[in-house]
Scaffold this motif. Structure first.
Motif, PDB file in Angstrom:
ATOM      1  N   LEU A 102       0.838  -1.201   0.000  1.00 14.38           N
ATOM      2  CA  LEU A 102       0.000   0.000   0.000  1.00 14.38           C
ATOM      3  C   LEU A 102       0.873   1.252   0.000  1.00 14.38           C
ATOM      4  O   LEU A 102       0.638   2.195  -0.770  1.00 14.38           O
ATOM      5  CB  LEU A 102      -0.919   0.013   1.219  1.00 14.38           C
ATOM      6  CG  LEU A 102      -1.817   1.244   1.291  1.00 14.38           C
ATOM      7  CD1 LEU A 102      -3.058   1.049   0.439  1.00 14.38           C
ATOM      8  CD2 LEU A 102      -2.194   1.580   2.726  1.00 14.38           C
ATOM      9  N   ALA A 103       1.885   1.260   0.865  1.00 12.58           N
ATOM     10  CA  ALA A 103       2.759   2.436   0.968  1.00 12.58           C
ATOM     11  C   ALA A 103       3.519   2.682  -0.326  1.00 12.58           C
ATOM     12  O   ALA A 103       3.663   3.822  -0.773  1.00 12.58           O
ATOM     13  CB  ALA A 103       3.728   2.258   2.133  1.00 12.58           C
ATOM     14  N   ASP A 104       4.005   1.609  -0.951  1.00 12.26           N
ATOM     15  CA  ASP A 104       4.729   1.763  -2.207  1.00 12.26           C
ATOM     16  C   ASP A 104       3.828   2.375  -3.278  1.00 12.26           C
ATOM     17  O   ASP A 104       4.247   3.242  -4.044  1.00 12.26           O
ATOM     18  CB  ASP A 104       5.266   0.417  -2.682  1.00 12.26           C
ATOM     19  CG  ASP A 104       6.490  -0.043  -1.897  1.00 12.26           C
ATOM     20  OD1 ASP A 104       6.946   0.698  -1.011  1.00 12.26           O
ATOM     21  OD2 ASP A 104       6.991  -1.159  -2.183  1.00 12.26           O
ATOM     22  N   GLY A 105       2.593   1.907  -3.347  1.00  4.85           N
ATOM     23  CA  GLY A 105       1.657   2.467  -4.312  1.00  4.85           C
ATOM     24  C   GLY A 105       1.341   3.921  -4.013  1.00  4.85           C
ATOM     25  O   GLY A 105       1.222   4.748  -4.931  1.00  4.85           O
ATOM     26  N   MET A 106       1.204   4.246  -2.733  1.00  8.15           N
ATOM     27  CA  MET A 106       0.940   5.624  -2.333  1.00  8.15           C
ATOM     28  C   MET A 106       2.116   6.538  -2.700  1.00  8.15           C
ATOM     29  O   MET A 106       1.930   7.656  -3.178  1.00  8.15           O
ATOM     30  CB  MET A 106       0.674   5.678  -0.823  1.00  8.15           C
ATOM     31  CG  MET A 106       0.354   7.054  -0.276  1.00  8.15           C
ATOM     32  SD  MET A 106      -0.110   6.999   1.484  1.00  8.15           S
ATOM     33  CE  MET A 106       1.488   6.602   2.239  1.00  8.15           C
ATOM     34  N   MET A 107       3.331   6.046  -2.495  1.00  8.56           N
ATOM     35  CA  MET A 107       4.514   6.839  -2.832  1.00  8.56           C
ATOM     36  C   MET A 107       4.623   7.044  -4.339  1.00  8.56           C
ATOM     37  O   MET A 107       4.978   8.132  -4.807  1.00  8.56           O
ATOM     38  CB  MET A 107       5.765   6.167  -2.271  1.00  8.56           C
ATOM     39  CG  MET A 107       5.823   6.177  -0.753  1.00  8.56           C
ATOM     40  SD  MET A 107       7.369   5.555  -0.031  1.00  8.56           S
ATOM     41  CE  MET A 107       7.246   3.811  -0.314  1.00  8.56           C
ATOM     42  N   THR A 108       4.322   6.004  -5.096  1.00  4.55           N
ATOM     43  CA  THR A 108       4.359   6.122  -6.550  1.00  4.55           C
ATOM     44  C   THR A 108       3.343   7.152  -7.033  1.00  4.55           C
ATOM     45  O   THR A 108       3.650   8.019  -7.872  1.00  4.55           O
ATOM     46  CB  THR A 108       4.087   4.771  -7.215  1.00  4.55           C
ATOM     47  OG1 THR A 108       5.128   3.852  -6.865  1.00  4.55           O
ATOM     48  CG2 THR A 108       4.039   4.894  -8.736  1.00  4.55           C
ATOM     49  N   ALA A 109       2.115   7.089  -6.509  1.00  3.95           N
ATOM     50  CA  ALA A 109       1.078   8.040  -6.899  1.00  3.95           C
ATOM     51  C   ALA A 109       1.465   9.462  -6.504  1.00  3.95           C
ATOM     52  O   ALA A 109       1.248  10.417  -7.260  1.00  3.95           O
ATOM     53  CB  ALA A 109      -0.254   7.649  -6.268  1.00  3.95           C
ATOM     54  N   THR A 110       2.045   9.620  -5.327  1.00  3.08           N
ATOM     55  CA  THR A 110       2.480  10.946  -4.871  1.00  3.08           C
ATOM     56  C   THR A 110       3.539  11.512  -5.806  1.00  3.08           C
ATOM     57  O   THR A 110       3.475  12.687  -6.206  1.00  3.08           O
ATOM     58  CB  THR A 110       3.043  10.868  -3.445  1.00  3.08           C
ATOM     59  OG1 THR A 110       2.035  10.359  -2.561  1.00  3.08           O
ATOM     60  CG2 THR A 110       3.491  12.233  -2.952  1.00  3.08           C
ATOM     61  N   GLY A 111       4.522  10.680  -6.157  1.00  5.72           N
ATOM     62  CA  GLY A 111       5.586  11.136  -7.037  1.00  5.72           C
ATOM     63  C   GLY A 111       5.082  11.508  -8.417  1.00  5.72           C
ATOM     64  O   GLY A 111       5.488  12.523  -9.000  1.00  5.72           O
ATOM     65  N   ARG A 112       4.187  10.704  -8.958  1.00  2.00           N
ATOM     66  CA  ARG A 112       3.659  10.980 -10.296  1.00  2.00           C
ATOM     67  C   ARG A 112       2.805  12.243 -10.292  1.00  2.00           C
ATOM     68  O   ARG A 112       2.859  13.048 -11.228  1.00  2.00           O
ATOM     69  CB  ARG A 112       2.842   9.785 -10.786  1.00  2.00           C
ATOM     70  CG  ARG A 112       3.690   8.578 -11.143  1.00  2.00           C
ATOM     71  CD  ARG A 112       2.847   7.388 -11.564  1.00  2.00           C
ATOM     72  NE  ARG A 112       3.688   6.271 -11.962  1.00  2.00           N
ATOM     73  CZ  ARG A 112       3.236   5.053 -12.211  1.00  2.00           C
ATOM     74  NH1 ARG A 112       1.932   4.794 -12.105  1.00  2.00           N
ATOM     75  NH2 ARG A 112       4.060   4.084 -12.558  1.00  2.00           N
TER      76      ARG A 112
END
Length: 214
Positions: A102-112
């Motif tokens: 979940l955190a990895d996906g959240m970080m990816t979305a934040t970065g994009r």
């Protein structure tokens, strides 16, 4: 000595650097700041030219933060350095890996979302940006609901991943664009003085980052 190529703005780099310290392995790794966008040396080790990238003592390159964390966890266990940050079986292991995901996906979305926000309006997709923003806020809502699983007295890889992801949101959106509830911020504050977090704070690159840990 192993080498870790990292960027101080990368949440995946920070996750690995936090885990390094929590496992007590930081003195076995030389941390090397690199610009993954311009430094050709990184692509010699990692065809994706992404950080973090871990170079083992035999020269083997290990990439993707989840894979690196798993390797470091097994190394720390096998050498008796630590009991590890990834539970070995059962629901505890599943929960730790679930929260990391979940955190990895959240970080990816934040970065994009951050990258898209810097584009000219004519080059942006409102649909894509809305989708990324919804993913970030929905992940925050899930963290609030799942706080009982993210125990501060027995933090694991899931705990560290979520913390790094939340701090990454604050780093990229200091104007508090996203609503991180008070209960979640109180939980973050409990862990905020941990050395693994204070030594890896997000920041723009500067000369001091070139220091390696010996």
């Amino acid at each position: 000595m192993m080498q870790l190529y990292y960027s101080p703005t990368s949440p995946f780099s920070r996750k690995v650097r936090v885990v390094l310290r929590e496992l007590g392995l930081e003195k076995q790794v030389s941390e090397i700041l690199i610009d993954p966008w311009t430094d050709a040396a990184l692509r010699e080790h990692n065809p994706l030219a992404k950080v973090p990238t871990l170079i083992l003592e035999d020269g083997m390159a290990v990439f993707e933060s989840a894979v690196i964390c798993d390797y470091l966890d097994q190394l720390a266990r096998s050498t008796g350095q630590s009991d590890g940050v990834i539970p070995q079986d059962g629901i505890d292991r599943l929960n730790a890996l679930k929260w990391q995901g979940l955190a990895d996906g959240m970080m990816t979305a934040t970065g994009r979302l951050f990258a898209d926000s810097k584009r000219a309006e004519t080059d942006r997709s409102d649909f894509v940006m809305d989708r990324q923003a919804t993913a970030v806020q929905s992940a925050i809502d899930a963290i609030l609901e799942g706080l009982p699983q993210l125990r501060t007295e027995e933090p694991n890889l899931g705990t560290w991943s979520v913390l790094v992801g939340l701090y990454y949101i604050d780093f990229r959106w200091p104007d508090r664009r996203f609503d991180i509830p008070v209960r979640v911020r109180d939980w973050m504050a409990i862990m905020s003085e941990r050395e693994s977090l204070t030594e890896t704070v997000f920041h723009l690159p500067h000369d001091n980052d070139q220091k390696s840990i010996a």
